[in-house]
Design an enzyme around this catalytic site. Structure first.
Site, PDB file in Angstrom:
ATOM      1  N   HIS A 187      47.361  12.098 -81.837  1.00 22.84           N
ATOM      2  CA  HIS A 187      48.249  12.468 -80.726  1.00 22.84           C
ATOM      3  C   HIS A 187      48.548  13.957 -80.721  1.00 22.84           C
ATOM      4  O   HIS A 187      49.494  14.400 -80.076  1.00 22.84           O
ATOM      5  CB  HIS A 187      49.553  11.672 -80.781  1.00 22.84           C
ATOM      6  CG  HIS A 187      49.352  10.206 -80.989  1.00 22.84           C
ATOM      7  ND1 HIS A 187      49.374   9.634 -82.233  1.00 22.84           N
ATOM      8  CD2 HIS A 187      49.070   9.219 -80.115  1.00 22.84           C
ATOM      9  CE1 HIS A 187      49.126   8.321 -82.136  1.00 22.84           C
ATOM     10  NE2 HIS A 187      48.941   8.057 -80.855  1.00 22.84           N
TER      11      HIS A 187
HETATM   12 FE1  FES Z   1      50.259  10.564 -83.871  1.00 24.27          FE
HETATM   13 FE2  FES Z   1      49.300  11.969 -85.935  1.00 24.27          FE
HETATM   14  S1  FES Z   1      49.979  12.713 -84.021  1.00 24.27           S
HETATM   15  S2  FES Z   1      49.540   9.814 -85.772  1.00 24.27           S
END
Ligand code: FES
Length: 120
Positions: A85
């Site tokens: 993410h």
């Molecule tokens: Fe979501 Fe690493 S940014 S698990």
């Protein structure tokens, strides 16, 4: 002794990856050259390493968002980037960008000699 300057080794510890990174002088300088007050999870670099052994950064290699494994060398802060993410960590493993709430964890460890490290 397995890790050389500018490299890291990854070992499995308690079912999780552990990063043992031998930081370059530039990585250390970049980690220190940060206004800690601007950090989401404020910690100095000195709080994350052992005195006299600041070249070695030992991290639980798990993103503090949802647990993916970040990669070194990508992202905007010179350290690790989590592709799940988009969390970016700096050369001290501190969260700098993205949804992760905390710095990558530092396990309990000690140097048992100049060449050996005991984790846990
Ligand atoms: Fe979501 Fe690493 S940014 S698990």
């Amino acid at each position: 002794s397995k890790v050389t300057e500018g490299q890291q080794v990854v070992v499995k510890w308690r079912g999780k990856p552990l990063f043992v990174r031998y930081r370059t002088a530039k990585e250390i300088a970049d980690a220190k050259d940060v206004d800690v007050k601007t950090l989401r999870d404020p910690q100095t670099d000195a709080e994350r390493v052992k005195p006299g052994k600041e070249q070695y950064l030992i991290l639980v290699g798990v993103c503090t968002h949802l647990g993916c494994v970040p990669n070194f060398g990508t992202g905007d802060y010179g350290g690790w980037f989590c592709p799940c993410h988009g969390s970016a960590y700096d050369t001290s493993g501190r969260i700098r960008q993205g949804p992760a709430p905390e710095n990558m964890a530092i396990p309990e460890y000690e140097f048992v000699s100049d060449k050996s490290l005991r984790i846990g």
